[in-house]
Motif scaffolding. Structure first.
Motif, PDB file in Angstrom:
ATOM      1  N   LEU A 217       0.820  -1.213   0.000  1.00 19.40           N
ATOM      2  CA  LEU A 217       0.000   0.000   0.000  1.00 19.40           C
ATOM      3  C   LEU A 217       0.850   1.258   0.000  1.00 19.40           C
ATOM      4  O   LEU A 217       0.480   2.264  -0.598  1.00 19.40           O
ATOM      5  CB  LEU A 217      -0.917  -0.002   1.225  1.00 19.40           C
ATOM      6  CG  LEU A 217      -1.951  -1.129   1.288  1.00 19.40           C
ATOM      7  CD1 LEU A 217      -2.763  -1.035   2.561  1.00 19.40           C
ATOM      8  CD2 LEU A 217      -2.860  -1.092   0.080  1.00 19.40           C
ATOM      9  N   THR A 218       1.966   1.234   0.684  1.00 19.47           N
ATOM     10  CA  THR A 218       2.752   2.446   0.841  1.00 19.47           C
ATOM     11  C   THR A 218       3.715   2.699  -0.308  1.00 19.47           C
ATOM     12  O   THR A 218       4.066   3.841  -0.578  1.00 19.47           O
ATOM     13  CB  THR A 218       3.573   2.384   2.154  1.00 19.47           C
ATOM     14  OG1 THR A 218       4.366   1.201   2.151  1.00 19.47           O
ATOM     15  CG2 THR A 218       2.649   2.366   3.356  1.00 19.47           C
ATOM     16  N   THR A 219       4.135   1.632  -1.001  1.00 22.20           N
ATOM     17  CA  THR A 219       5.110   1.799  -2.077  1.00 22.20           C
ATOM     18  C   THR A 219       4.522   1.574  -3.465  1.00 22.20           C
ATOM     19  O   THR A 219       5.115   1.983  -4.461  1.00 22.20           O
ATOM     20  CB  THR A 219       6.285   0.815  -1.904  1.00 22.20           C
ATOM     21  OG1 THR A 219       5.796  -0.531  -2.045  1.00 22.20           O
ATOM     22  CG2 THR A 219       6.927   0.981  -0.537  1.00 22.20           C
ATOM     23  N   GLY A 220       3.363   0.914  -3.508  1.00 19.11           N
ATOM     24  CA  GLY A 220       2.791   0.587  -4.808  1.00 19.11           C
ATOM     25  C   GLY A 220       3.365  -0.661  -5.421  1.00 19.11           C
ATOM     26  O   GLY A 220       3.009  -1.039  -6.528  1.00 19.11           O
ATOM     27  N   LYS A 221       4.294  -1.330  -4.702  1.00 17.83           N
ATOM     28  CA  LYS A 221       4.844  -2.591  -5.203  1.00 17.83           C
ATOM     29  C   LYS A 221       3.805  -3.685  -5.057  1.00 17.83           C
ATOM     30  O   LYS A 221       3.208  -3.833  -3.997  1.00 17.83           O
ATOM     31  CB  LYS A 221       6.110  -2.957  -4.441  1.00 17.83           C
ATOM     32  CG  LYS A 221       7.271  -2.020  -4.711  1.00 17.83           C
ATOM     33  CD  LYS A 221       8.517  -2.456  -3.956  1.00 17.83           C
ATOM     34  CE  LYS A 221       9.684  -1.523  -4.266  1.00 17.83           C
ATOM     35  NZ  LYS A 221      10.903  -1.916  -3.523  1.00 17.83           N
ATOM     36  N   LEU A 222       3.617  -4.445  -6.095  1.00 18.67           N
ATOM     37  CA  LEU A 222       2.542  -5.436  -6.090  1.00 18.67           C
ATOM     38  C   LEU A 222       2.934  -6.717  -5.373  1.00 18.67           C
ATOM     39  O   LEU A 222       4.000  -7.271  -5.613  1.00 18.67           O
ATOM     40  CB  LEU A 222       2.130  -5.772  -7.519  1.00 18.67           C
ATOM     41  CG  LEU A 222       1.209  -4.766  -8.202  1.00 18.67           C
ATOM     42  CD1 LEU A 222       1.056  -5.114  -9.661  1.00 18.67           C
ATOM     43  CD2 LEU A 222      -0.149  -4.735  -7.542  1.00 18.67           C
ATOM     44  N   ASN A 223       2.046  -7.149  -4.488  1.00 21.58           N
ATOM     45  CA  ASN A 223       2.132  -8.478  -3.880  1.00 21.58           C
ATOM     46  C   ASN A 223       0.735  -9.058  -4.021  1.00 21.58           C
ATOM     47  O   ASN A 223      -0.123  -8.872  -3.152  1.00 21.58           O
ATOM     48  CB  ASN A 223       2.554  -8.378  -2.413  1.00 21.58           C
ATOM     49  CG  ASN A 223       2.706  -9.741  -1.760  1.00 21.58           C
ATOM     50  OD1 ASN A 223       2.115 -10.733  -2.202  1.00 21.58           O
ATOM     51  ND2 ASN A 223       3.476  -9.811  -0.705  1.00 21.58           N
ATOM     52  N   LEU A 224       0.504  -9.726  -5.167  1.00 20.22           N
ATOM     53  CA  LEU A 224      -0.840 -10.147  -5.536  1.00 20.22           C
ATOM     54  C   LEU A 224      -1.474 -11.033  -4.476  1.00 20.22           C
ATOM     55  O   LEU A 224      -2.659 -10.893  -4.140  1.00 20.22           O
ATOM     56  CB  LEU A 224      -0.800 -10.879  -6.881  1.00 20.22           C
ATOM     57  CG  LEU A 224      -2.160 -11.190  -7.533  1.00 20.22           C
ATOM     58  CD1 LEU A 224      -2.972  -9.928  -7.715  1.00 20.22           C
ATOM     59  CD2 LEU A 224      -1.951 -11.898  -8.865  1.00 20.22           C
ATOM     60  N   LYS A 225      -0.681 -11.940  -3.903  1.00 23.33           N
ATOM     61  CA  LYS A 225      -1.211 -12.850  -2.897  1.00 23.33           C
ATOM     62  C   LYS A 225      -1.679 -12.079  -1.661  1.00 23.33           C
ATOM     63  O   LYS A 225      -2.743 -12.339  -1.109  1.00 23.33           O
ATOM     64  CB  LYS A 225      -0.146 -13.871  -2.507  1.00 23.33           C
ATOM     65  CG  LYS A 225      -0.644 -14.962  -1.582  1.00 23.33           C
ATOM     66  CD  LYS A 225       0.467 -15.949  -1.236  1.00 23.33           C
ATOM     67  CE  LYS A 225       0.964 -16.651  -2.472  1.00 23.33           C
ATOM     68  NZ  LYS A 225       1.990 -17.689  -2.151  1.00 23.33           N
ATOM     69  N   ALA A 226      -0.877 -11.111  -1.225  1.00 23.21           N
ATOM     70  CA  ALA A 226      -1.243 -10.316  -0.053  1.00 23.21           C
ATOM     71  C   ALA A 226      -2.488  -9.491  -0.319  1.00 23.21           C
ATOM     72  O   ALA A 226      -3.367  -9.360   0.546  1.00 23.21           O
ATOM     73  CB  ALA A 226      -0.079  -9.409   0.339  1.00 23.21           C
ATOM     74  N   ILE A 227      -2.590  -8.935  -1.522  1.00 24.71           N
ATOM     75  CA  ILE A 227      -3.767  -8.133  -1.863  1.00 24.71           C
ATOM     76  C   ILE A 227      -5.039  -8.981  -1.811  1.00 24.71           C
ATOM     77  O   ILE A 227      -6.061  -8.569  -1.264  1.00 24.71           O
ATOM     78  CB  ILE A 227      -3.600  -7.514  -3.272  1.00 24.71           C
ATOM     79  CG1 ILE A 227      -2.420  -6.545  -3.268  1.00 24.71           C
ATOM     80  CG2 ILE A 227      -4.863  -6.777  -3.690  1.00 24.71           C
ATOM     81  CD1 ILE A 227      -1.987  -6.117  -4.647  1.00 24.71           C
ATOM     82  N   GLU A 228      -4.968 -10.175  -2.386  1.00 27.68           N
ATOM     83  CA  GLU A 228      -6.130 -11.062  -2.388  1.00 27.68           C
ATOM     84  C   GLU A 228      -6.550 -11.438  -0.972  1.00 27.68           C
ATOM     85  O   GLU A 228      -7.726 -11.532  -0.658  1.00 27.68           O
ATOM     86  CB  GLU A 228      -5.821 -12.318  -3.204  1.00 27.68           C
ATOM     87  CG  GLU A 228      -5.708 -12.050  -4.695  1.00 27.68           C
ATOM     88  CD  GLU A 228      -5.305 -13.296  -5.457  1.00 27.68           C
ATOM     89  OE1 GLU A 228      -4.690 -14.190  -4.850  1.00 27.68           O
ATOM     90  OE2 GLU A 228      -5.593 -13.374  -6.664  1.00 27.68           O
ATOM     91  N   LEU A 229      -5.556 -11.642  -0.091  1.00 25.03           N
ATOM     92  CA  LEU A 229      -5.855 -12.077   1.271  1.00 25.03           C
ATOM     93  C   LEU A 229      -6.525 -10.978   2.090  1.00 25.03           C
ATOM     94  O   LEU A 229      -7.437 -11.242   2.860  1.00 25.03           O
ATOM     95  CB  LEU A 229      -4.558 -12.518   1.970  1.00 25.03           C
ATOM     96  CG  LEU A 229      -3.941 -13.835   1.516  1.00 25.03           C
ATOM     97  CD1 LEU A 229      -2.595 -14.040   2.199  1.00 25.03           C
ATOM     98  CD2 LEU A 229      -4.868 -14.993   1.829  1.00 25.03           C
TER      99      LEU A 229
END
Length: 346
Positions: A217-229
């Motif tokens: 959220l703070t850097t905009g770097k994608l972590n697709l698994k974390a976003i889905e969770l």
């Protein structure tokens, strides 16, 4: 005259086949083939299971007391077990009556066997069940393809807590913490797990949220698994800020000659996230950028197959428009060049 079934000339296998085809069922009064007649009969759901007293007594202190102390069952040759299910009890017997046979412990039977192992005080069977549950949860934690349904996972966690299966919990609790909050609610987490277990899962969930999603959220770097969770746990403001960061990355790359901030893989992840969570601004920005990229390079990426056909069509249509514009612009430049060249010649 009624038709007569002619069985002459048929062997045993033929008769078995006929029985299956005509829906014939075995006689429930006949002994189970794996439990031939001996010195004791257990009656379960009105059906007989022939067992040996000594084998039961050697494995279960409950049966041992029943047969050796002054209980009413001591001199009986038939004991009725009320409240038990026939198939469940047969599977339970398999776990210790025949040494080395463990095939009766499966995902469909393990939760039926555990209470029986506890009731009849057979620790070895509980250990087998605990090992089985631990392996299932561990495999699911390591391999997403071996996903456990949320309701089943909660049952495993509940039994592990209730029957002190400590080796299961280090895998089951993190799996629960990574389940969407809504799916846990639908699976009745409030009734299946104790308040203490729910607290442990909640605390771990918050830790995972902090460690895995906050950097995204703070850097905009994608972590697709974390976003889905954890997407469901975010506020509207957090979701908007996250989308705005990714939109800026796509727009920045779109107007920059060199790939400074986003790769093909990350671009495709942006599209996947935008589609999955209905982020229209991000989807439009990502499609615009994708339309300016090499089509063959995009299609070579693993993530390409995970975006919708609708989005693929939009990328292609927009790419055609971009190419038409470039071609038109090129023709204009050529025309201007020819005009200027002719003027010089004159």
């Amino acid at each position: 005259m009624a038709d007569v079934l002619d069985l002459s000339g048929l062997n045993v296998d033929d008769l078995d086949l006929i029985s299956e085809e005509r829906g014939f069922q075995p006689d429930e009064d006949e002994p189970h083939k794996d439990f031939p007649p001996t010195d004791m009969i257990l009656e379960v759901e009105g059906r007989d299971i022939h067992v040996n007293k000594q084998v039961l007594a050697d494995n279960s202190p409950v049966f041992k007391a029943m047969f050796e102390l002054e209980f009413t069952e001591k001199h009986k040759e038939r004991i009725s077990l009320t409240g038990k299910m026939y198939d469940d009890f047969v599977n339970f017997l398999y776990t210790f009556y025949y040494p080395g046979r463990e095939d009766s412990i499966t995902e469909n039977t393990v939760l039926k066997i555990i209470p029986l192992a506890e009731e009849y005080q057979i620790p070895a069977v509980k250990v087998k069940c605990e090992i089985f549950l631990t392996e299932v949860c561990e495999n699911s934690a390591k391999n997403e393809e071996k996903h456990i349904k949320t309701s089943t996972l909660l049952n495993y966690t509940s039994f592990a807590e209730q029957y002190n299966m400590d080796s299961v919990l280090p895998f089951a609790i993190p799996l629960c913490a990574k389940c969407p909050a809504e799916s846990l609610k639908v699976a009745e987490i409030d009734t299946k797990l104790t308040a203490d277990m729910r607290r442990r899962i909640s605390e771990l969930r918050n830790t995972l949220l902090e460690n895995e999603l906050k950097p995204t959220l703070t850097t905009g770097k994608l972590n697709l698994k974390a976003i889905e969770l954890f997407w469901i746990t975010l506020t509207s403001d957090e979701k908007k800020k996250f989308e705005d960061r990714l939109v800026r990355k796509c727009e920045e790359r779109s107007y920059t000659p060199e790939p400074i901030t986003i790769t093909f893989d990350k671009l495709l992840e942006c599209i996947i996230v935008a589609e999955r969570f209905n982020l229209k601004n991000l989807l439009n920005a990502a499609i615009d950028l994708a339309s300016k990229c090499s089509n063959s390079k995009l299609k070579d990426k693993e993530g390409y197959k995970n975006i919708s056909e609708s989005t693929k069509s939009k990328i292609l249509r927009q790419r055609v428009e971009v190419l038409e514009y470039r071609l038109c612009r090129q023709n204009i430049l050529v025309s201007e060049y020819n005009r200027d060249f002719n003027l010089v010649k004159k």
